[in-house]
Design an enzyme around this catalytic site. Structure first.
Site, PDB file in Angstrom:
ATOM      1  N   GLU A 173      -9.462   0.932   0.651  1.00 37.78           N
ATOM      2  CA  GLU A 173     -10.650   1.695   1.058  1.00 37.78           C
ATOM      3  C   GLU A 173     -11.214   2.478  -0.126  1.00 37.78           C
ATOM      4  O   GLU A 173     -11.431   3.699  -0.043  1.00 37.78           O
ATOM      5  CB  GLU A 173     -10.350   2.588   2.267  1.00 37.78           C
ATOM      6  N   GLU A 297      -6.484  -3.998   8.312  1.00 38.67           N
ATOM      7  CA  GLU A 297      -6.387  -2.855   9.231  1.00 38.67           C
ATOM      8  C   GLU A 297      -7.285  -3.144  10.418  1.00 38.67           C
ATOM      9  O   GLU A 297      -8.503  -3.297  10.258  1.00 38.67           O
ATOM     10  CB  GLU A 297      -6.812  -1.545   8.547  1.00 38.67           C
TER      11      GLU A 297
HETATM   12  O1  AHR Z   1      -4.641   3.469   9.424  1.00 44.38           O
HETATM   13  C1  AHR Z   1      -5.057   4.773   9.197  1.00 44.38           C
HETATM   14  C2  AHR Z   1      -6.054   4.885   8.059  1.00 44.38           C
HETATM   15  O2  AHR Z   1      -7.230   4.211   8.412  1.00 44.38           O
HETATM   16  C3  AHR Z   1      -5.656   4.243   6.756  1.00 44.38           C
HETATM   17  O3  AHR Z   1      -4.857   5.069   5.989  1.00 44.38           O
HETATM   18  C4  AHR Z   1      -6.971   4.014   6.091  1.00 44.38           C
HETATM   19  O4  AHR Z   1      -6.952   2.928   5.207  1.00 44.38           O
HETATM   20  C5  AHR Z   1      -7.927   3.830   7.251  1.00 44.38           C
HETATM   21  O5  AHR Z   1      -9.054   4.616   7.119  1.00 44.38           O
END
Ligand code: AHR
Length: 492
Positions: A173, A297
């Site tokens: 990210e 994710e």
């Molecule tokens: O999964 C929780 C958070 O969500 C992670 O650390 C991040 O990459 C995303 O914003």
């Protein structure tokens, strides 16, 4: 009645087992307490990793595990997490609750966990606050066989053989918590950092660039244009937020109304638009689909449980989570020609978890059961299941009522996974099976309420039960799914 059709002799590509990947971050009680209890804990453990959780997770045949973050990855300095535990540097986990991180779970412990789970490691490196040299040395430390400064240090720290490191993420990210970068800037940094992520000996690292947040198509465009030729995979992050927005409230994990159930599934189905649109951009630069889309994710993100640390992201897991998981996995199979890996967030005690722990107790969540039911698709051959879904209507809005997928495994068994998204209507199915004669069995996961979930008092309130299925001599498979359910039918 829904009519379906599938020819079991026509396959359309392999469903990589990596679509069933997991993610574990140094966040809340995911690593510490959820998995790592330390070698002198009264909780039974293997090399510090709790046995109950290990045993439950082993059942899922987890193919790949992403670590150490998440946002944590871009402030993690790996050298702090090797050597004698009592001498390891401490830090503040500023993203997640501002708690102290003692670094007792580091590279050796993570790779031991992977060995115990028989899973491939996927390590996210630090671009946001780490150096190129630090990243280069981490890969050398883990994978260099012969003599070298890092390999020798690894040996001093108790590990002779190099580990096999399959996947490496160059930042996380970086458009947000990983440095608030513009895509042009990150694309250049990716090119720079990735150059030094080397293949030592015969270890081949699959390099994953940080991809877009949700519908940031410009990010994908710039990354593919400027660095597509230097990456093996490009990530995508998308979370299902029940309310549709992170702020001011995401919506509770339990105690929601039918409208919120509907909105959650509508938001989940947005994943398909994201896959299609990001894929189109990737196709422009990579028509041969050499670069994998890595959805590292995904999952439902609700408000935290009342009274828990807001930085720990601990949420309950209901039959709604089960349907969210089933729908997403069915979608990943549909686009498996481009999606090469997906990692649900997160494995234990955080967001859409597989298991929840409290002290020495552990329970399996509805999402765990879906991953267990769906694991039959791992490395199976996709089948072209056809159906027309009726609409699931809520007020002026509607979404497809049914999500489904089918595959054939190496033993020739056929597996069909189906979700009924409707909160209140059951559905009957008639599926014409062509290409072989089989016997059919089924299981279904449903709840006695939309927010049915497992607790330490009632750990098996939501668990798979037998589904009644019939298969006629003419090959017509019939079954009925309750509202709000996930099912798997197997033809042997
Ligand atoms: O999964 C929780 C958070 O969500 C992670 O650390 C991040 O990459 C995303 O914003």
């Amino acid at each position: 009645m829904i009519n379906m059709n599938v020819n079991t002799t026509v396959t359309t590509g392999t469903l990589s087992r990596h679509l069933h990947g997991q993610f574990a971050e140094h966040l809340g009680r995911c690593i510490y307490e959820g998995m790592w209890v330390g070698t002198d804990s009264p909780i039974p453990n293997t090399d510090g990793i709790r046995n109950d959780v290990l045993e439950a997770l082993r059942e899922l045949n987890i193919p790949v595990l992403r670590w150490p973050g998440g946002c944590f990855a871009d402030e993690y300095h790996w050298k702090d997490g090797v050597g004698k535990p009592e001498e390891r540097a401490r830090m503040v986990n500023s993203h997640w609750g501002g708690v102290e991180e003692n670094n007792h779970f580091g590279t050796h412990e993570f790779l031991r966990l992977c060995e115990l789970l028989d899973t491939e490691p996927y390590i996210s490196g630090n671009v946001g606050s780490g150096t190129v040299h630090e990243m280069q040395q981490w890969v050398e430390y883990m994978t260099q066989d012969g003599t070298s400064p890092m390999a020798d240090w690894r040996r001093q720290n108790g590990r002779d053989e190099p580990w096999k490191l399959t996947y490496f993420g160059v930042g996380n990210e970086n458009w947000g918590c990983g440095g608030n970068m513009r895509p042009e800037y990150y694309a250049d940094l990716y090119r720079h950092y990735a150059t030094y992520v080397r293949n030592y000996g015969d270890n081949q690292v699959y390099k994953i660039a940080c991809g877009a947040n949700t519908d940031d198509y410009k990010w994908t465009e710039v990354l593919m244009r400027e660095a597509g030729h230097l990456m093996n995979g490009l990530s995508l992050h998308y979370y299902t937020i029940p309310s549709g927005e992170f702020f001011p409230v995401k919506g509770p994990a339990t105690g929601f109304a039918a409208e919120e159930w509907f909105r959650t599934l509508k938001n989940t189905l947005f994943m398909e638009e994201l896959i299609v649109k990001h894929s189109k951009i990737m196709d422009k630069y990579d028509p041969e689909k050499k670069v994998g889309m890595i959805i590292d994710e995904w999952g439902i993100w609700t408000d935290v449980e009342p009274g828990t640390n807001p930085g720990f992201l601990f949420q309950q897991n209901t039959v709604r989570d089960a349907v969210v998981a089933g729908v997403n996995l069915n979608l990943f199979y549909k686009y498996a020609d481009r999606i090469k890996m997906a990692n649900i967030a997160q494995m234990v005690n955080v967001l859409q978890a597989m298991v929840l722990t409290e002290g020495d107790r552990m329970l399996l969540t509805p999402t765990y059961h879906v991953f267990n039911m769906y694991q039959v698709h791992q490395d199976s051959e996709r089948l072209d299941l056809q159906w027309e879904s009726p609409e699931y209507v809520m007020g002026a809005q509607s979404i497809p009522k049914i999500s489904a997928a089918a595959s054939k495994d190496a033993q020739g068994q056929v597996h069909i996974t189906v979700c009924n998204l409707s909160h209140d209507e059951s559905e009957s199915f008639s599926c014409q099976i062509e290409g072989g004669s089989y016997t059919a069995t089924g299981i279904v996961l449903a709840g006695d309420a939309l927010d049915a979930h497992n607790t330490f008092e009632q750990p098996e309130r939501v668990a798979p039960t037998e589904l009644s299925v019939t298969l006629s001599a003419e090959g017509v498979l019939s079954f009925e799914l309750p509202a709000a359910s996930v099912a798997r039918i197997t033809l042997s």
